[in-house]
Every structure is written in structure tokens, then in C-alpha cells.
Scaffold this motif. Structure first.
Motif, PDB file in Angstrom:
ATOM      1  N   HIS A  41      89.067  59.319  14.030  1.00 26.78           N
ATOM      2  CA  HIS A  41      89.950  59.785  12.961  1.00 26.78           C
ATOM      3  C   HIS A  41      89.133  60.413  11.831  1.00 26.78           C
ATOM      4  CE1 HIS A  41      93.437  59.805  10.269  1.00 26.78           C
ATOM      5  NE2 HIS A  41      92.554  59.463   9.340  1.00 26.78           N
ATOM      6  N   LEU A  42      88.058  59.749  11.426  1.00 24.61           N
ATOM      7  CA  LEU A  42      87.236  60.268  10.324  1.00 24.61           C
ATOM      8  C   LEU A  42      86.531  61.566  10.711  1.00 24.61           C
ATOM      9  CD1 LEU A  42      85.856  56.911   8.957  1.00 24.61           C
ATOM     10  CD2 LEU A  42      87.488  58.444   7.826  1.00 24.61           C
ATOM     11  N   ARG A  43      86.078  61.662  11.964  1.00 25.98           N
ATOM     12  CA  ARG A  43      85.475  62.915  12.435  1.00 25.98           C
ATOM     13  C   ARG A  43      86.472  64.067  12.310  1.00 25.98           C
ATOM     14  NH1 ARG A  43      80.771  62.618  15.350  1.00 25.98           N
ATOM     15  NH2 ARG A  43      80.153  60.525  15.976  1.00 25.98           N
ATOM     16  N   GLU A  44      87.693  63.831  12.790  1.00 20.32           N
ATOM     17  CA  GLU A  44      88.736  64.863  12.740  1.00 20.32           C
ATOM     18  C   GLU A  44      89.110  65.192  11.298  1.00 20.32           C
ATOM     19  OE1 GLU A  44      91.484  67.570  14.578  1.00 20.32           O
ATOM     20  OE2 GLU A  44      89.584  66.645  15.142  1.00 20.32           O
ATOM     21  N   PHE A  45      89.220  64.188  10.466  1.00 22.28           N
ATOM     22  CA  PHE A  45      89.533  64.387   9.044  1.00 22.28           C
ATOM     23  C   PHE A  45      88.486  65.284   8.378  1.00 22.28           C
ATOM     24  CE2 PHE A  45      88.618  62.942   4.695  1.00 22.28           C
ATOM     25  CZ  PHE A  45      89.799  63.306   4.066  1.00 22.28           C
ATOM     26  N   LEU A  46      87.216  64.971   8.574  1.00 25.24           N
ATOM     27  CA  LEU A  46      86.150  65.776   7.956  1.00 25.24           C
ATOM     28  C   LEU A  46      86.135  67.192   8.517  1.00 25.24           C
ATOM     29  CD1 LEU A  46      83.275  63.138   7.788  1.00 25.24           C
ATOM     30  CD2 LEU A  46      84.521  64.123   5.846  1.00 25.24           C
ATOM     31  N   ARG A  47      86.386  67.331   9.809  1.00 27.88           N
ATOM     32  CA  ARG A  47      86.385  68.657  10.428  1.00 27.88           C
ATOM     33  C   ARG A  47      87.532  69.517   9.892  1.00 27.88           C
ATOM     34  NH1 ARG A  47      88.918  71.451  14.065  1.00 27.88           N
ATOM     35  NH2 ARG A  47      90.302  69.781  14.735  1.00 27.88           N
ATOM     36  N   VAL A  48      88.733  68.956   9.885  1.00 32.80           N
ATOM     37  CA  VAL A  48      89.919  69.718   9.501  1.00 32.80           C
ATOM     38  C   VAL A  48      89.977  69.970   7.994  1.00 32.80           C
ATOM     39  CG1 VAL A  48      92.458  69.613   9.385  1.00 32.80           C
ATOM     40  CG2 VAL A  48      91.272  69.001  11.499  1.00 32.80           C
ATOM     41  N   TYR A 101      87.495  69.462   5.597  1.00 32.81           N
ATOM     42  CA  TYR A 101      86.288  69.869   4.872  1.00 32.81           C
ATOM     43  C   TYR A 101      85.333  70.722   5.702  1.00 32.81           C
ATOM     44  CZ  TYR A 101      87.981  66.813   1.290  1.00 32.81           C
ATOM     45  OH  TYR A 101      88.769  66.243   0.322  1.00 32.81           O
ATOM     46  N   ASN A 102      85.757  71.087   6.909  1.00 31.69           N
ATOM     47  CA  ASN A 102      84.931  71.930   7.780  1.00 31.69           C
ATOM     48  C   ASN A 102      83.498  71.405   7.896  1.00 31.69           C
ATOM     49  OD1 ASN A 102      84.521  74.108   9.511  1.00 31.69           O
ATOM     50  ND2 ASN A 102      83.713  75.382   7.857  1.00 31.69           N
ATOM     51  N   THR A 103      83.385  70.104   8.084  1.00 31.52           N
ATOM     52  CA  THR A 103      82.070  69.501   8.261  1.00 31.52           C
ATOM     53  C   THR A 103      82.161  68.439   9.350  1.00 31.52           C
ATOM     54  OG1 THR A 103      80.111  68.671   7.093  1.00 31.52           O
ATOM     55  CG2 THR A 103      82.222  67.667   6.497  1.00 31.52           C
ATOM     56  N   THR A 104      81.030  67.819   9.629  1.00 31.63           N
ATOM     57  CA  THR A 104      80.971  66.827  10.697  1.00 31.63           C
ATOM     58  C   THR A 104      80.532  65.474  10.141  1.00 31.63           C
ATOM     59  OG1 THR A 104      78.648  67.266  11.217  1.00 31.63           O
ATOM     60  CG2 THR A 104      80.311  68.627  12.356  1.00 31.63           C
ATOM     61  N   LEU A 105      80.816  64.443  10.909  1.00 35.59           N
ATOM     62  CA  LEU A 105      80.384  63.103  10.507  1.00 35.59           C
ATOM     63  C   LEU A 105      78.855  63.000  10.466  1.00 35.59           C
ATOM     64  CD1 LEU A 105      81.459  60.393   9.586  1.00 35.59           C
ATOM     65  CD2 LEU A 105      81.640  59.707  11.978  1.00 35.59           C
ATOM     66  N   PRO A 106      78.108  63.579  11.423  1.00 34.14           N
ATOM     67  CA  PRO A 106      76.649  63.527  11.305  1.00 34.14           C
ATOM     68  C   PRO A 106      76.122  64.216  10.035  1.00 34.14           C
ATOM     69  CG  PRO A 106      77.261  64.027  13.558  1.00 34.14           C
ATOM     70  CD  PRO A 106      78.531  64.080  12.742  1.00 34.14           C
ATOM     71  N   ARG A 107      76.722  65.337   9.652  1.00 33.09           N
ATOM     72  CA  ARG A 107      76.313  65.999   8.403  1.00 33.09           C
ATOM     73  C   ARG A 107      76.601  65.092   7.212  1.00 33.09           C
ATOM     74  NH1 ARG A 107      76.640  72.190   8.250  1.00 33.09           N
ATOM     75  NH2 ARG A 107      77.561  71.785   6.223  1.00 33.09           N
ATOM     76  N   PHE A 108      77.774  64.457   7.236  1.00 33.18           N
ATOM     77  CA  PHE A 108      78.132  63.513   6.173  1.00 33.18           C
ATOM     78  C   PHE A 108      77.112  62.380   6.107  1.00 33.18           C
ATOM     79  CE2 PHE A 108      80.177  59.639   4.717  1.00 33.18           C
ATOM     80  CZ  PHE A 108      80.750  60.038   3.518  1.00 33.18           C
ATOM     81  N   ASP A 109      76.752  61.824   7.261  1.00 32.41           N
ATOM     82  CA  ASP A 109      75.788  60.713   7.305  1.00 32.41           C
ATOM     83  C   ASP A 109      74.429  61.116   6.745  1.00 32.41           C
ATOM     84  OD1 ASP A 109      77.710  59.047   8.417  1.00 32.41           O
ATOM     85  OD2 ASP A 109      76.978  59.308  10.474  1.00 32.41           O
TER      86      ASP A 109
END
Length: 153
Positions: A28-35, A37-45
């Protein structure tokens, strides 16, 4: 003997439930960040690790902190650098060593992402009140191998 097997089976089922919850939440968080904020969970990490440290970090230390290969970290840092959110600087005493840090723009962007991430996690776990969270934390601490520092709970 059947009590031991029954308890063992229940522990296994509990582990499977925890695993499913973790995977669903992460997905869910991966999809949320992608949709959103146009980013990925690894970039966020990566940005989170850089934000926490406040000072430049060696690439090798960053990889170790995130439990990823140097190649994975390098690829993510490269994209963040293209966005203007990270700088890479060779260490003067050893040009083979690269240090990375967030730019002011990257720090500002991460703070937006972090607030949105926290709000989304808050929604995911909105069914838990303070007492529920305390109980859950205490129960999870009983699991062997829990070495997380929960000092800010």
C-alpha cells in the motif's frame, strides 16, 4: 504433546498473519508513494537515512544501514542526484570513498514525503488507540530477536 503442537501451529499462523499485514502495508505504501509523489519506497528509505544523519554518509555505510548492496544504493543515489535532492562528494583523503548527503531541496522534499508517509501509516493503523499500541508493542517485544530501540514510543 498435542498442546505443544497446537501452540506451535498457532504461533505459525500468527507469524503468517504478521507477514501478510507487513506485505499488505508495504505494498500500500509503495503504491501511495508512486501515485501521489512519483517516487519509490527505496528512494524514501535512502532519503530517510540521509535525513536522520544530518551529516554526509559514506556510501558503504549507507548500504550497510539499509541492508542493500552498494550497487543498489548507488543506483538510487544517482536518481536522487539527478533530481537535485542529493549530492555525492569524493573524500579528499581517499578519492575512492564517496560521501552523500541531502541537498536543502532534498531535505525539504523529504519532509513533505515523511509527513505524507506518517499520515498514510496513521490511516492504515487507525483502528488502534494508545492502549492497543502499547499492548501490541509489548507483545512484539516478547518475540525473540527484537532488538529495535523503541525509546521514543
Amino acid at each position: 504433546m498435542s498442546d505443544t503442537i497446537s501452540l506451535s501451529r498457532r504461533r505459525l499462523r500468527t507469524w503468517i498473519r504478521l507477514l501478510r499485514l507487513t506485505r499488505r502495508s508495504e505494498s500500500h505504501l509503495r503504491e501511495f508513494l508512486r501515485v501521489e509523489y512519483n517516487t519509490t519506497l527505496p528512494r524514501f528509505d535512502v532519503m530517510a537515512a540521509l535525513h536522520r544523519n544530518q551529516t554526509p554518509i559514506k556510501m558503504s555505510d549507507l548500504s550497510r544501514m539499509l541492508l542493500v548492496s552498494n550497487g543498489n544504493a548507488t543506483a538510487i543515489i544517482g536518481r536522487l542526484e539527478q533530481d537535485g535532492w542529493v549530492t555525492r562528494t569524493p573524500v579528499k583523503t581517499d578519492r575512492r570513498v564517496i560521501e552523500v548527503q541531502l541537498t536543502d531541496q532534498g531535505r525539504a522534499q523529504f519532509e513533505i514525503l515523511a509527513a505524507a508517509h506518517e499520515a498514510e501509516v496513521d490511516k492504515l493503523f487507525s483502528g488502534f488507540d494508545h492502549d492497543d499500541l502499547d499492548t501490541l508493542r509489548d507483545m512484539l517485544k516478547q518475540a525473540k530477536g527484537d532488538d529495535d530501540d523503541d525509546s521514543d514510543d
